[in-house]
Design an enzyme around this catalytic site. Structure first.
Site, PDB file in Angstrom:
ATOM      1  N   CYS A 130       0.117   3.766   2.757  1.00 34.94           N
ATOM      2  CA  CYS A 130       0.575   3.217   4.036  1.00 34.94           C
ATOM      3  C   CYS A 130       2.061   3.497   4.226  1.00 34.94           C
ATOM      4  CB  CYS A 130       0.344   1.707   4.107  1.00 34.94           C
ATOM      5  SG  CYS A 130      -1.382   1.201   4.029  1.00 34.94           S
TER       6      CYS A 130
ATOM      7  N   CYS B 100       0.836  -1.206   0.000  1.00 34.42           N
ATOM      8  CA  CYS B 100       0.000   0.000   0.000  1.00 34.42           C
ATOM      9  C   CYS B 100       0.874   1.260   0.000  1.00 34.42           C
ATOM     10  CB  CYS B 100      -0.906  -0.044   1.224  1.00 34.42           C
ATOM     11  SG  CYS B 100      -1.767   1.501   1.595  1.00 34.42           S
TER      12      CYS B 100
END
Length: 151
Positions: free
Chosen positions: A72, A69
């Site tokens: 993230c 991600c």
């Protein structure tokens, strides 16, 4: 004198009793002697998450994330900075949803990164999307204040 708080060691998952006034004094685990607070997020597996949730009396802030991600990974340095500001009054942790899919499913984590704040084993707030360090700290403190006001 106040009752000691239960604080779960981020290294060995042993529950320690620590006086609230001693939290900022770099307490060590009575079992493994590792520092209970390092000013950095604790990487939890499923068992560690369950132990922190069930046994620790500190609020638990969890970043649900995955290594693939982009947002993230982008938020990770800000989350580290926020951990340095929030500990030792809040246990700051990360949970890789790829490695703990059952927890992600049980908590209905639909997007990542997602921050969730738990108090007394119960989720009290959730915020999806990447944030900067100041926003993470501000959001966490406002949710803690809101939870205390409604308790």
């Amino acid at each position: 004198m106040t009752e000691p708080l239960h604080v779960v060691c981020p290294h060995c998952n042993t529950t320690n009793r620590v006086q609230a006034g001693d939290l900022a004094k770099s307490p060590d685990c009575g079992s493994c002697h590792g520092q209970l607070f390092t000013g950095t997020p604790v990487n939890l597996d499923a068992a560690g998450f369950e132990r922190q949730l069930a046994r620790s009396q500190l609020p638990l802030l969890v970043d649900f994330w995955a290594p693939w991600c982009g947002p993230c990974r982008q938020m990770a340095p800000a989350y580290e900075q926020a951990a340095a500001q929030l500990e030792p009054r809040v246990r700051v942790a990360k949970l890789n949803t790829d490695e703990a899919q059952g927890i992600g499913a049980r908590l209905n984590i639909r997007s990542i990164p997602t921050l969730a704040l738990f108090i007394g084993g119960q989720e009290v707030a959730r915020q999806a999307g990447a944030m900067g360090a100041a926003d993470i700290v501000r959001w966490t403190q406002s949710q803690l204040a809101r939870a205390r006001a409604s308790a």
